[in-house]
Write an enzyme that holds these catalytic residues in place. Structure first.
Site, mmCIF file in Angstrom:
data_model
loop_
_atom_site.group_PDB
_atom_site.id
_atom_site.type_symbol
_atom_site.label_atom_id
_atom_site.label_comp_id
_atom_site.label_asym_id
_atom_site.label_seq_id
_atom_site.Cartn_x
_atom_site.Cartn_y
_atom_site.Cartn_z
ATOM 1 C CG HIS A 1 -1.849 1.202 1.193
ATOM 2 N ND1 HIS A 1 -3.088 1.140 0.591
ATOM 3 C CD2 HIS A 1 -1.703 2.468 1.649
ATOM 4 C CE1 HIS A 1 -3.668 2.330 0.694
ATOM 5 N NE2 HIS A 1 -2.846 3.135 1.335
ATOM 6 C CB CYS A 2 2.026 3.402 -2.630
ATOM 7 S SG CYS A 2 3.132 4.799 -2.885
ATOM 8 N N PRO A 3 1.565 5.009 0.457
ATOM 9 C CG PRO A 3 3.017 5.776 2.105
ATOM 10 C CD PRO A 3 2.778 4.624 1.173
ATOM 11 C CD GLU B 1 -3.763 8.187 1.212
ATOM 12 O OE1 GLU B 1 -4.760 7.505 1.483
ATOM 13 O OE2 GLU B 1 -2.875 8.435 2.035
ATOM 14 C CG ASN B 2 -5.061 2.598 -5.183
ATOM 15 O OD1 ASN B 2 -5.653 1.755 -4.515
ATOM 16 N ND2 ASN B 2 -5.286 2.763 -6.477
#
Length: 170
Positions: free
Chosen positions: A131-133, A136-137
């Site tokens: 999950h890549c901050p 945001e996905n």
């Protein structure tokens, strides 16, 4: 209302786009090679830089708003046994036996192979990578290639911008 704005990634996406275009504008307003070439009428490199920034922003939105391959229902069991799911095409030989799938302990859907539950999104994702901050996905089966392409374009823009900021002034 505030929970929807903060929870949807709107602020992160807005901050990313504003920061990208502000830095691009600063590179054109200060005494850099991009500005000097623009003033002398040599528009090849300035236009190429702006196009790369634009492609970077468009890829950012594509990756951040794209479905990463969420496992939504138990219909994947039917697809999985029929051999329709992407991950079964090359990895598992076709058999007539039903393949047992595990159930997610959080959302209780049947997970295909190589899928994992994301604690941030609260969904199971096929071929879950992370999950890549920043986007945001999740990065998963459907958006992994686009994510790598986005990172490559962003890296080129970043290196070029740093070069202009560091060496592009007289």
């Amino acid at each position: 209302m505030f929970k929807n704005v903060f929870g949807s990634g709107f602020l992160v996406r807005t901050a990313h786009v504003i920061l990208t275009w502000v830095i691009t504008l600063i590179l054109f307003l200060h005494d850099t090679d991009l500005r000097r070439q623009e003033e002398t009428g040599e528009l090849t490199l300035p236009v190429l830089f702006v196009l790369l920034v634009l492609v970077s922003v468009l890829l950012y939105f594509a990756v951040s708003l794209m479905d990463p391959g969420f496992v939504l229902t138990d219909d994947c069991d039917l697809q999985f046994t029929l051999g329709i799911a992407e991950e079964t095409q090359d990895m598992i030989p076709q058999t007539t036996k039903s393949i047992r799938l595990r159930r997610c302990g959080h959302c209780l859907v049947q997970q295909p192979m190589r899928s994992k539950h994301c604690q941030t999104c609260q969904h199971c994702v096929r071929r879950y990578d992370h999950h890549c901050p920043w986007i945001e996905n999740c990065v998963g089966e459907r958006n992994h290639r686009w994510f790598v392409l986005y990172l490559a374009v962003q890296f080129v823009v970043l290196l070029w911008g740093l070069y202009m900021a560091w060496f592009g002034t007289t």
